[in-house]
Design an enzyme around this catalytic site. Structure first.
Site, PDB file in Angstrom:
ATOM      1  N   LYS A  62      -4.052  17.457 -14.498  1.00 33.63           N
ATOM      2  CA  LYS A  62      -5.039  16.636 -14.214  1.00 33.63           C
ATOM      3  C   LYS A  62      -6.265  16.807 -15.346  1.00 33.63           C
ATOM      4  O   LYS A  62      -6.339  18.019 -15.697  1.00 33.63           O
ATOM      5  CB  LYS A  62      -5.679  16.813 -12.933  1.00 33.63           C
ATOM      6  CG  LYS A  62      -6.376  15.557 -12.233  1.00 33.63           C
ATOM      7  CD  LYS A  62      -6.724  15.845 -10.787  1.00 33.63           C
ATOM      8  CE  LYS A  62      -7.186  14.440 -10.243  1.00 33.63           C
ATOM      9  NZ  LYS A  62      -7.444  14.591  -8.720  1.00 33.63           N
ATOM     10  N   GLU A  96      -7.714  11.314   7.796  1.00 33.94           N
ATOM     11  CA  GLU A  96      -8.919  10.785   8.560  1.00 33.94           C
ATOM     12  C   GLU A  96      -8.582  10.739  10.146  1.00 33.94           C
ATOM     13  O   GLU A  96      -9.411  11.332  11.017  1.00 33.94           O
ATOM     14  CB  GLU A  96      -9.329   9.384   8.226  1.00 33.94           C
ATOM     15  CG  GLU A  96     -10.144   9.636   6.949  1.00 33.94           C
ATOM     16  CD  GLU A  96      -9.158   9.778   5.816  1.00 33.94           C
ATOM     17  OE1 GLU A  96      -7.954   9.657   5.905  1.00 33.94           O
ATOM     18  OE2 GLU A  96      -9.753  10.010   4.428  1.00 33.94           O
ATOM     19  N   ARG A 114      -9.651   4.141   9.191  1.00 32.77           N
ATOM     20  CA  ARG A 114      -8.361   4.621   9.394  1.00 32.77           C
ATOM     21  C   ARG A 114      -8.061   5.045  10.760  1.00 32.77           C
ATOM     22  O   ARG A 114      -7.225   5.146  11.154  1.00 32.77           O
ATOM     23  CB  ARG A 114      -8.107   5.892   8.069  1.00 32.77           C
ATOM     24  CG  ARG A 114      -7.357   5.558   6.792  1.00 32.77           C
ATOM     25  CD  ARG A 114      -5.941   5.393   7.132  1.00 32.77           C
ATOM     26  NE  ARG A 114      -5.290   4.579   5.896  1.00 32.77           N
ATOM     27  CZ  ARG A 114      -5.037   5.056   4.901  1.00 32.77           C
ATOM     28  NH1 ARG A 114      -5.277   6.357   4.779  1.00 32.77           N
ATOM     29  NH2 ARG A 114      -4.331   4.319   3.912  1.00 32.77           N
TER      30      ARG A 114
HETATM   31  C1  LIG Z   1      -7.693   7.126   3.202  1.00 33.69           C
HETATM   32  C2  LIG Z   1      -8.412   7.700   1.925  1.00 33.69           C
HETATM   33  N1  LIG Z   1      -8.964   8.905   2.160  1.00 33.69           N
HETATM   34  C3  LIG Z   1      -9.723   9.549   1.053  1.00 33.69           C
HETATM   35  C4  LIG Z   1      -9.693   8.794  -0.230  1.00 33.69           C
HETATM   36  C5  LIG Z   1     -10.478   9.505  -1.428  1.00 33.69           C
HETATM   37  N2  LIG Z   1      -9.538  10.062  -2.401  1.00 33.69           N
HETATM   38  C6  LIG Z   1      -9.130   9.356  -3.431  1.00 33.69           C
HETATM   39  S1  LIG Z   1      -8.103   9.934  -4.639  1.00 33.69           S
HETATM   40  C7  LIG Z   1      -7.966  11.362  -3.623  1.00 33.69           C
HETATM   41  C8  LIG Z   1      -7.092  12.342  -3.735  1.00 33.69           C
HETATM   42  C9  LIG Z   1      -5.723  12.123  -4.408  1.00 33.69           C
HETATM   43  O1  LIG Z   1      -4.954  13.096  -4.619  1.00 33.69           O
HETATM   44  P1  LIG Z   1      -3.449  12.987  -5.352  1.00 33.69           P
HETATM   45  O2  LIG Z   1      -2.974  11.971  -4.480  1.00 33.69           O
HETATM   46  O3  LIG Z   1      -3.103  14.317  -5.524  1.00 33.69           O
HETATM   47  O4  LIG Z   1      -3.834  12.120  -6.759  1.00 33.69           O
HETATM   48  P2  LIG Z   1      -4.359  12.861  -7.896  1.00 33.69           P
HETATM   49  O5  LIG Z   1      -5.729  12.424  -7.881  1.00 33.69           O
HETATM   50  O6  LIG Z   1      -4.305  14.281  -7.864  1.00 33.69           O
HETATM   51  O7  LIG Z   1      -3.599  12.311  -8.898  1.00 33.69           O
HETATM   52  C10 LIG Z   1      -8.781  11.130  -2.209  1.00 33.69           C
HETATM   53  C11 LIG Z   1      -8.896  12.168  -1.305  1.00 33.69           C
HETATM   54  C12 LIG Z   1      -9.126   7.719  -0.287  1.00 33.69           C
HETATM   55  N3  LIG Z   1      -8.816   6.917  -1.349  1.00 33.69           N
HETATM   56  N4  LIG Z   1      -8.510   7.309   0.740  1.00 33.69           N
HETATM   57 MG   LIG Z   2      -2.988  15.637  -7.076  1.00 32.56          MG
END
Ligand SMILES: Cc1ncc(C[n+]2csc(CCOP(=O)(O)OP(=O)(O)O)c2C)c(N)n1
Ligand SMILES: [Mg+2]
Ligand SMILES: CC(=O)[C@@H](O)[C@H](O)COP(=O)(O)O
Length: 645
Positions: free
Chosen positions: A283, A370, A398
């Protein structure tokens, strides 16, 4: 001549020579760093998928082939490779610019929208199944992050793949990070796959394939060596969790090695079974500040591209609500060990990080889960623990059934703190918290509060902590209004509103920080129109202070309601219901968000102006409605409009 401006779609990416690809990757990184330094945005996730996105467009051809990105916050590279480089991209997440996520109406290359996590695998499986039913031959590729695996819906989809399709490509983009470090058992398991590579069980097809490609033999020999060394780790028939679900597991491979990606994508395309390609990425790759602080640069405000320093905000700004919440929660939790905090992978955004830092034993991050967060809280509440669930208004959608079926029906003692209630201007429709009053008001036993400022937020937290039952406190993204905080919070009598300004022509009942807008409006109308305009801080969307409301309905000519929620089923609807139930026909004008999805934009003010909620528009609404009331004592021309109309 730069390569990126010439890229209008997948064919242009395919036309590049292997030597040109790192040049393109570098140009993409520079563009993303520059644009997000101006606009803010999800720089870290996007810098991590540059080579991966290039490989996707070298092997597949959207719009015929379909990419489904989980959350889609990491879709900037895909956008740059599909003709959106230039002015639109430079305004991404800003008014008139591209969305910060994928949306179906933005481009033919964006087959599926998102913003909320966990949806990609299910949607991709739906597309693959539709393809099979129609007998077409396009490829469907889901790109999911490691934290997407902490999301229940992803596991529901995983369970369903084998029964539904023969061809689906899943790219697991494993960077070990959610917004914060990823949590739970999944990261540990993925790490096992990395440190003791499951190794893709060199079947004949993969082995012969690797023999046929340059460098493949080295990979093949490495694979055999690893297999020999790990044979006790994995018996032949069980190599990975994913294969138990019926997917061919391949990996892990370096997600920044363009040549390796090429080889494995070529292989994945040939698979006549669902396949998951596990790629390891970093990242923030290519930007030192993001590498050093992945959480900050997951989604960041504008920053200096040279140093990564956030651009200075106006000095002396009030604290942001999330920090007021987080610090107050620590104070409450210190005094009462029964109090625990629960977040769904959002410790910094909700302010829960304060509890994590100071009282880690009373802090739980359940991942992007959630529904589980709410059910976990319900379980805790049955055993004399007081859970405080901090989930953004939009993400709490959710867990709606868990709120009804588990918490309220069983009358369990859980407090919900919903940040981002109101607009998240740059994130747009998937993130605006404009529905929670409507979706919660109809739930029996739900108590819904909205503070007018940061001091009242803490009073409402005290109210919720003292109350035995389900309480919901909703407050907006960003800074408070700058009031002095009390030394000790004071609980509020449930359902009790606060009369701030007397009035008998118009009484404005406002909810949340809109109370401050209402006070300005009342002063202005009173001064310019000679009307007697009062203001009530409603404090509760449920239960409403019926006694005070009916008193005003009997004494005033007009009741105005103002709320940061859609009008449909919102606070204003509650006021109408109360008046109707009391048999009163006092005119009511309701000011709130229209029945539409509000797009993204630069600021809250701008979006309010676009949707009839600017101060002037609110004033006109009130005066128009007042003027329409047939009243002998107030003639139409007694009402002069500020604009002299
Ligand atoms: C239902 C929901 N909960 C929380 C979030 C906030 N959120 C956005 S991106 C993320 C983390 C995603 O991590 P990953 O899938 O590993 O992708 P990366 O950012 O590491 O590429 C979160 C918790 C969201 N978008 N949707
Ligand atoms: Mg990730
Ligand atoms: C993509 C996602 O859902 C989060 O990164 C979200 O954009 C965070 O929003 P805030 O910046 O309001 O915390």
């Amino acid at each position: 001549m730069e390569l990126l401006p010439r890229i209008k779609g997948p064919d242009d990416v395919k036309a590049l020579s292997p030597e040109q690809l790192p040049i393109l990757a570098n140009e993409i990184r520079q563009e993303i760093i520059q644009v997000t330094s101006d606009n803010g945005g999800h720089i870290g996730p996007n810098l991590g998928v540059v080579e991966l996105s290039i490989a996707l467009h070298r092997h597949f051809s959207t719009p015929k082939d379909r990419f489904v990105f989980d959350v889609a916050h990491q879709g900037y590279v895909h956008k740059l490779l599909t003709g959106r480089y230039g002015d639109k991209f430079k305004k991404i997440r800003s008014t008139g610019g591209l969305s910060g996520f994928l949306t179906r109406d933005e481009s033919e290359h964006d087959c599926y929208g998102a913003g909320h996590a966990g949806t990609a695998l299910s949607a991709a499986l739906g597309m693959a199944t539709a393809r099979d039913l129609k007998g077409s031959d396009e490829h469907v590729v889901a790109v999911i992050g490691d934290a997407a695996l902490t999301c229940g819906i992803t596991m529901e989809a995983l369970n369903n793949i084998k029964a539904s399709t023969k061809r689906l490509i899943v790219i697991l983009n494993d960077n070990k990070w959610s917004i914060a470090p990823n949590v739970g058992a999944i990261p540990g398991y993925l790490n096992e796959l990395i440190t003791n590579p499951v190794y893709n069980r060199l079947h004949n097809d993969l082995e012969s394939f690797l023999e046929s490609v340059p460098g493949g033999n080295a990979i093949r020999k490495f694979g055999k060596k690893v297999k020999a060394e790990t044979k006790d780790f994995f018996s032949d028939q069980e190599s990975s969790l994913f294969e138990k679900y019926g997917l061919r597991y391949i990996g892990p491979i370096d997600g920044h090695d363009q040549e390796l990606l090429d080889q494995y994508m070529t292989f994945a395309k040939k698979c006549e079974e669902p396949v998951i390609l596990h790629v390891l990425t970093t990242k923030g790759k290519g930007f030192e500040a993001a590498l050093n602080n992945p959480e900050k640069f997951h989604g960041t405000s504008p920053f200096c591209p040279e140093t990564g320093q956030s651009k200075p905000s106006k000095p002396g700004k009030p604290p942001v609500y999330q920090d007021v919440f987080g610090r107050a929660l620590v104070d409450f939790a210190k005094k009462d060990k029964r109090i625990v905090g629960i977040t769904g992978a959002m410790p910094s955004g909700t302010g829960m990080k304060h509890l994590h830092d100071e009282l880690p034993g009373q802090y739980f991050d359940v991942g992007i889960a959630e529904e589980h967060a709410v059910l976990f809280a319900a379980g805790l509440a049955t055993s004399d623990i007081k859970p405080v669930v901090a989930i953004y208004s939009t993400f709490l959608q959710r867990a709606y059934d868990c709120i009804i079926h588990d918490v309220c029906l069983q009358d369990l003692d859980v407090m919900f703190c919903m940040d981002r209630a109101g607009l998240s201007p740059n994130d747009g429709p998937t993130h605006h918290g404009l529905f929670d009053i409507s979706y919660l008001r109809c739930v029996p036993r739900a108590i819904i509060m909205a503070p007018k400022d940061e001091d009242e937020l803490v009073d409402m937290m005290k109210t919720g902590i003292d109350h035995k039952g389900a309480t919901f406190i909703r407050y907006p993204r960003g800074n408070g209004v700058g009031v002095k905080m009390k030394d000790e919070p004071e609980a509020i009598e449930i359902g009790k509103a606060e009369l701030l300004r007397e009035g008998d022509d118009v009484m404005i009942w406002a909810l949340g920080p809109m109370v401050n807008d209402a006070l300005k409006l009342a002063s202005k109308i009173s001064a310019e129109q000679g009307l007697h305009v009062g203001v009530v801080n409603a404090r509760f969307a449920k239960p409403i202070d019926t006694e005070l409301l009916l008193e005003h309905a009997k004494s005033c000519r007009l009741i105005a309601t103002i709320e940061e929620n859609v009008l449909k089923g919102g606070f204003g609807s509650a006021v109408l219901e109360e008046l109707q139930d009391a048999g009163l026909d006092t005119p009511v004008v309701r000011i709130g968000w229209p029945d539409k999805f509000v797009t993204h934009g630069n600021t809250v003010e701008e979006l309010r102006g676009d949707n009839g909620m600017s101060p002037q528009q609110m004033e006109d609404d009130i005066l128009n409605r007042f003027r329409a009331i047939p009243q002998e004592s107030v003639t139409a021309d007694a009402i002069r409009f500020p604009s002299g109309k």
